[in-house]
Design an enzyme around this catalytic site. Sequence first.
Site, PDB file in Angstrom:
ATOM      1  N   ASP A  36       1.956  -0.803   7.279  1.00 50.92           N
ATOM      2  CA  ASP A  36       1.115  -1.949   7.659  1.00 50.92           C
ATOM      3  C   ASP A  36       1.514  -2.408   9.063  1.00 50.92           C
ATOM      4  O   ASP A  36       2.674  -2.738   9.316  1.00 50.92           O
ATOM      5  CB  ASP A  36       1.293  -3.084   6.643  1.00 50.92           C
ATOM      6  N   SER A  53      -5.588  -6.599   7.074  1.00 56.22           N
ATOM      7  CA  SER A  53      -5.219  -5.537   6.124  1.00 56.22           C
ATOM      8  C   SER A  53      -6.244  -5.389   5.017  1.00 56.22           C
ATOM      9  O   SER A  53      -6.357  -4.317   4.422  1.00 56.22           O
ATOM     10  CB  SER A  53      -3.851  -5.829   5.508  1.00 56.22           C
ATOM     11  N   ASP A  91      -1.138  -8.109  -2.896  1.00 56.63           N
ATOM     12  CA  ASP A  91      -1.431  -8.318  -1.475  1.00 56.63           C
ATOM     13  C   ASP A  91      -2.567  -7.379  -1.037  1.00 56.63           C
ATOM     14  O   ASP A  91      -2.896  -6.407  -1.711  1.00 56.63           O
ATOM     15  CB  ASP A  91      -0.161  -8.059  -0.661  1.00 56.63           C
ATOM     16  N   THR A  97      -3.379  -4.861   0.971  1.00 55.82           N
ATOM     17  CA  THR A  97      -3.432  -3.395   1.028  1.00 55.82           C
ATOM     18  C   THR A  97      -3.413  -2.762  -0.365  1.00 55.82           C
ATOM     19  O   THR A  97      -4.342  -2.016  -0.717  1.00 55.82           O
ATOM     20  CB  THR A  97      -2.298  -2.839   1.919  1.00 55.82           C
ATOM     21  N   ARG A 150      -9.067 -12.203  -0.021  1.00 49.29           N
ATOM     22  CA  ARG A 150      -7.753 -11.658  -0.350  1.00 49.29           C
ATOM     23  C   ARG A 150      -6.793 -12.666  -0.973  1.00 49.29           C
ATOM     24  O   ARG A 150      -5.825 -12.294  -1.619  1.00 49.29           O
ATOM     25  CB  ARG A 150      -7.120 -11.065   0.921  1.00 49.29           C
ATOM     26  N   GLU A 201       2.756   1.838   0.435  1.00 46.45           N
ATOM     27  CA  GLU A 201       2.665   0.985   1.615  1.00 46.45           C
ATOM     28  C   GLU A 201       4.036   0.434   2.015  1.00 46.45           C
ATOM     29  O   GLU A 201       4.726  -0.174   1.208  1.00 46.45           O
ATOM     30  CB  GLU A 201       1.740  -0.215   1.355  1.00 46.45           C
ATOM     31  N   ASP A 221       4.389  -5.100   9.322  1.00 45.77           N
ATOM     32  CA  ASP A 221       3.426  -6.132   9.721  1.00 45.77           C
ATOM     33  C   ASP A 221       3.967  -7.538   9.473  1.00 45.77           C
ATOM     34  O   ASP A 221       3.945  -8.393  10.356  1.00 45.77           O
ATOM     35  CB  ASP A 221       2.135  -5.925   8.932  1.00 45.77           C
ATOM     36  N   LYS A 222       4.459  -7.771   8.276  1.00 46.12           N
ATOM     37  CA  LYS A 222       4.844  -9.152   7.919  1.00 46.12           C
ATOM     38  C   LYS A 222       5.957  -9.654   8.830  1.00 46.12           C
ATOM     39  O   LYS A 222       5.973 -10.816   9.234  1.00 46.12           O
ATOM     40  CB  LYS A 222       5.264  -9.222   6.449  1.00 46.12           C
ATOM     41  N   HIS A 230       4.616 -10.527  12.247  1.00 47.26           N
ATOM     42  CA  HIS A 230       4.007 -11.860  12.265  1.00 47.26           C
ATOM     43  C   HIS A 230       5.056 -12.942  12.560  1.00 47.26           C
ATOM     44  O   HIS A 230       4.787 -13.904  13.270  1.00 47.26           O
ATOM     45  CB  HIS A 230       3.364 -12.179  10.908  1.00 47.26           C
ATOM     46  N   ASP A 250      -2.903   0.503   9.106  1.00 40.68           N
ATOM     47  CA  ASP A 250      -4.178  -0.162   8.861  1.00 40.68           C
ATOM     48  C   ASP A 250      -4.725  -0.798  10.133  1.00 40.68           C
ATOM     49  O   ASP A 250      -5.916  -0.793  10.382  1.00 40.68           O
ATOM     50  CB  ASP A 250      -4.064  -1.178   7.715  1.00 40.68           C
ATOM     51  N   HIS A 251      -3.850  -1.336  10.948  1.00 38.05           N
ATOM     52  CA  HIS A 251      -4.266  -2.009  12.190  1.00 38.05           C
ATOM     53  C   HIS A 251      -3.047  -2.128  13.092  1.00 38.05           C
ATOM     54  O   HIS A 251      -1.917  -1.949  12.649  1.00 38.05           O
ATOM     55  CB  HIS A 251      -4.837  -3.407  11.882  1.00 38.05           C
ATOM     56  N   HIS A 256      -2.678  -9.970  14.656  1.00 38.08           N
ATOM     57  CA  HIS A 256      -2.862  -8.529  14.840  1.00 38.08           C
ATOM     58  C   HIS A 256      -3.483  -8.256  16.208  1.00 38.08           C
ATOM     59  O   HIS A 256      -4.059  -9.150  16.827  1.00 38.08           O
ATOM     60  CB  HIS A 256      -3.781  -7.960  13.759  1.00 38.08           C
TER      61      HIS A 256
HETATM   62 ZN   LIG Z   1      -0.751  -8.845   9.052  1.00 34.61          ZN
END
Ligand SMILES: [Zn+2]
Length: 463
Positions: A40, A89, A140, A142, A153, A328, A333-334, A337, A375-376, A427
């Site tokens: 992620d 995501s 979550d 994903t 989500r 995953e 990602d987290k 952030h 994913d991004h 993102h």
């Molecule tokens: Zn994110």
Amino acid sequence: MLRSIISFVFIGFSGLTVAQPAVSTDTASDPRAVILIIGDGFDDQHVTMGRNFLAGHDGQLVIDALPVRAAVQVQTEGKNTDWVYVADSANTATTLATGVTTQMGRVGTSASDKDLTTIAQRAHAAGFKTGIVSSSSVTDATPASFMSHVSSRGCENPDIILGGELYSLAYAGCPQDATSNGGPGSIAEQIMKAPIDVVLGGGLIHFTTADPTSGKTALEMAESQKITVVTDPAMLAEADSNKRLIGLFASGHLPVRLQGSDGRVAEQPDTSALNKLDWRLGSVTQPDPITCEPNPAYRNTPGLAELTQVALDRLTQPDGKGLFLMVESASIDKESHVRNPCGSLGEIAQLEEVVSVALKYAETHPQTLIIVTADHAQAAQIIPEPSLYAEVPVPVYSPGHVARITMPDGSLMTINYATNGFLSEEHTGANVPLFANDVGQGLLPGFLRQREVHDAMANFLGL
Ligand SMILES: [Zn+2]
């Protein structure tokens, strides 16, 4: 933490729609497997950060040795325009899972709120074993996008689906998806009913939160199903192999392996009072270097590679048709952030270990397609240390937050986060990398859209 195995009696899967019949492409002695590994936020900045930190600047990662490498265009439908250029995501995992582009926040649903059948659901209907493993809560975005269908989500449990407060903000929920309104239920409720043989990760809180109307939790509502629920990794080995397995090893997301020394994350450069008055004057002090160290909270957490191995062992049947497994590494990602590069680096190390487990599996199961992708893109970027303009007689510094990481060889790698000045970074919109093993040669062109990653997997499994 619960230290018990909760067993239920099976009735059957509900809410499953099958898009198309399977096309037989294989024999029982030559089963096909797809292992999709999603990092992620694992964009090329994070790939490079991971290589620099884990393998050294002149080294290479496990994924670097994979023979297929492609660029994947991320596509996100807008609410008021055809496209927007930065994804989340939910929409990207939905596209990977279903082959359909959609809007941000949507889980397994189209922009017009239609439920989209996922590759995992179709694979199961065609006789494949299916598994989802994540270092996040399994509810979550994903993992949820491969197992459930909700319009937003945040609808992770039977309470919040009716709306309320989420992250201190008013939240509408997805009342049309609630069971009390004839819908398929929250993500946790749908996971209990989903045709997924193995689900491993975090998120116990969402399975023990009660529906305010019935007073029942997702676990209680699923009492009639033949499922083993495990909350202690030590119980995994004893879990009945004839039942579905759901392992929930944290209340929320699984803790990450690494943290910054003294719990530090990226910080804003400290500018003098004079500089605050005029950007050309005064001085700037950069944050002190950070060392990445073990996160004490991670200690009893099962590793992602260990969970992947458990899933592969359970999903592989001597005479079975094959399997679809999505793994995953969620907290690249987290942690980006929250501007914690050490947290992201520990997750990249876990992703690498998962790839090694998958490659080992492919040695004895040659028809295994291994795809690693993101994913991004995310906020982190590697910036010069020191600044190119350090000799200019003007204080030059990043307007964002900066972490100067002391690398194993003693050098400094400086990571900058500057998408906003808020508490959480956002993102970014670059295309993402894709890596695949030799089985992917000829199946995956050098440039493709995210929906075509889905199509390649589905074609390989004959779905
Ligand atoms: Zn994110």
